[in-house]
Design a protein around this motif. Structure first.
Motif, mmCIF file in Angstrom:
data_model
loop_
_atom_site.group_PDB
_atom_site.id
_atom_site.type_symbol
_atom_site.label_atom_id
_atom_site.label_comp_id
_atom_site.label_asym_id
_atom_site.label_seq_id
_atom_site.Cartn_x
_atom_site.Cartn_y
_atom_site.Cartn_z
ATOM 1 N N ASN A 143 0.702 -1.301 -0.063
ATOM 2 C CA ASN A 143 -0.122 -0.198 0.060
ATOM 3 C C ASN A 143 0.841 1.123 -0.008
ATOM 4 O O ASN A 143 1.857 1.209 0.356
ATOM 5 N N ALA A 144 0.303 2.479 -0.377
ATOM 6 C CA ALA A 144 0.980 3.642 -0.409
ATOM 7 C C ALA A 144 1.085 4.235 1.034
ATOM 8 O O ALA A 144 0.463 4.771 1.376
ATOM 9 N N SER A 145 2.279 3.671 1.571
ATOM 10 C CA SER A 145 2.554 4.189 2.857
ATOM 11 C C SER A 145 4.034 4.406 3.189
ATOM 12 O O SER A 145 4.905 3.558 3.475
ATOM 13 N N PRO A 146 4.599 5.547 2.785
ATOM 14 C CA PRO A 146 6.217 5.789 2.747
ATOM 15 C C PRO A 146 6.661 5.615 4.159
ATOM 16 O O PRO A 146 7.756 5.427 4.304
ATOM 17 N N THR A 147 5.990 5.918 5.365
ATOM 18 C CA THR A 147 6.350 5.546 6.638
ATOM 19 C C THR A 147 6.558 4.275 7.214
ATOM 20 O O THR A 147 7.508 3.887 7.678
ATOM 21 N N LEU A 148 5.708 3.383 6.758
ATOM 22 C CA LEU A 148 5.589 1.989 7.141
ATOM 23 C C LEU A 148 6.274 1.096 6.152
ATOM 24 O O LEU A 148 6.935 -0.103 6.513
ATOM 25 N N ASN A 149 6.530 1.365 4.918
ATOM 26 C CA ASN A 149 7.147 0.864 3.826
ATOM 27 C C ASN A 149 8.571 1.454 3.376
ATOM 28 O O ASN A 149 8.922 1.444 2.485
ATOM 29 N N GLN A 155 5.714 -3.277 5.597
ATOM 30 C CA GLN A 155 4.678 -3.358 6.633
ATOM 31 C C GLN A 155 3.269 -3.175 6.411
ATOM 32 O O GLN A 155 2.456 -3.944 7.044
ATOM 33 N N ASP A 156 3.030 -2.328 5.469
ATOM 34 C CA ASP A 156 1.456 -1.832 5.205
ATOM 35 C C ASP A 156 1.172 -2.569 3.604
ATOM 36 O O ASP A 156 1.680 -2.025 2.677
#
Length: 282
Positions: A143-149, A155-156
């Motif tokens: 998923n589009a999650s720059p903080t978790l990925n 992670q997302d």
């Protein structure tokens, strides 16, 4: 008073088993494993999904059956040889000592099995390690999650695999440690110790050790099958073996306490007992 103590002991035993068994059941039914992320180039998670060779039900049935049947046979033989404990009163009836010994040994084995399963299963949910067939089952879509990925550690994500149902999505996060390997090794170690201490007979000495080796090889095969079936990483199986063996030793030595059974019978026929001097002088 002896009767009352015996009933109290049985009730307390059941309560202790419940204290271990209920949390184990709650973990299976309610708990959610830790959602660990993955690296897109992690080759250890790209193995294909395969049906498992040995199911949980089959392993539990065989492990319990072998130990329970062995305990019953050994206690009956010991009782016939006059090496069992004395009879006891239960519910106003006199029961043979071998029945009580059988109950005690099976209860201790069951308690140890529940403890080691609670140990490894709680670790599974805390660690949340992905199984080797993670990519095949999940087919993750980040998923589009720059903080978790960040930095390639994803992670997302969402599982888009056609076989990614709720049960498999939960199971794919329960790789470490191997509960199969832990129970198999625990059953083998308890069995080996039990017939070593209590399964004495005259005859072929290697027969008993051959049976012990066969039990150990059976546990070894269970662990190897988990790697071959792509259900676990080799380190999951290694830790499972270690936990199972540790519990087998501790439960047998410190819970069952084999010292109370007295000195083991010798393999050799000893010299005839000499009569006391006062008898010889008559």
């Amino acid at each position: 008073m002896a009767f009352d103590r015996l009933i109290l002991k049985i009730v307390l035993d059941l309560l202790v088993l419940a204290c271990v068994g209920v949390p184990l059941l709650v973990i299976h039914l309610v708990a959610e494993p830790y959602h660990r992320g993955y690296f897109a180039n992690d080759l250890s998670l790209m193995l294909p999904y395969k049906p498992q060779t040995i199911s949980e039900g089959l392993l539990a049935g065989v492990g319990f059956a072998i130990n329970v049947v062995t305990i019953i046979i050994v206690e009956i033989v010991r009782n016939k040889q006059g090496r069992g404990l004395g009879d006891k009163f239960l519910f106003g009836n006199l029961i043979s000592g071998w029945i009580w010994e059988t109950y005690t040994s099976i209860g201790v084995f069951t308690f140890g099995a529940a403890c080691q399963q609670l140990t490894v299963n709680s670790a599974k949910y805390v660690i949340g390690r992905l199984r080797p067939h993670f990519f095949d089952i999940c087919q993750p879509v980040p998923n589009a999650s720059p903080t978790l990925n960040a930095l390639g550690y994803i992670q997302d994500f969402t599982c888009a695999g056609p076989n990614a149902d709720v049960a498999r999505l939960k199971d794919m996060r329960l790789s470490f440690p191997s509960a199969h390997s832990s129970f198999a090794m625990y059953s083998a170690v308890f069995f080996i110790f039990y017939i070593q201490v209590k399964g004495k007979w005259r005859g072929s000495k290697l027969l008993r050790h051959g049976i012990q080796f066969a039990m150990l090889i059976g546990a070894w095969y269970v662990g190897l099958s988990r790697v071959v079936d792509h259900m676990h990483h080799w380190s999951d199986v290694a830790v499972g073996f270690a936990v199972g063996a540790l519990y087998g030793v501790i439960v047998f030595i410190f819970v069952l306490k084999p010292k109370k059974y007295g000195a083991p019978a010798s393999w050799e026929t000893g010299p005839p007992e000499m009569l006391p001097r006062p008898v010889l002088s008559r």
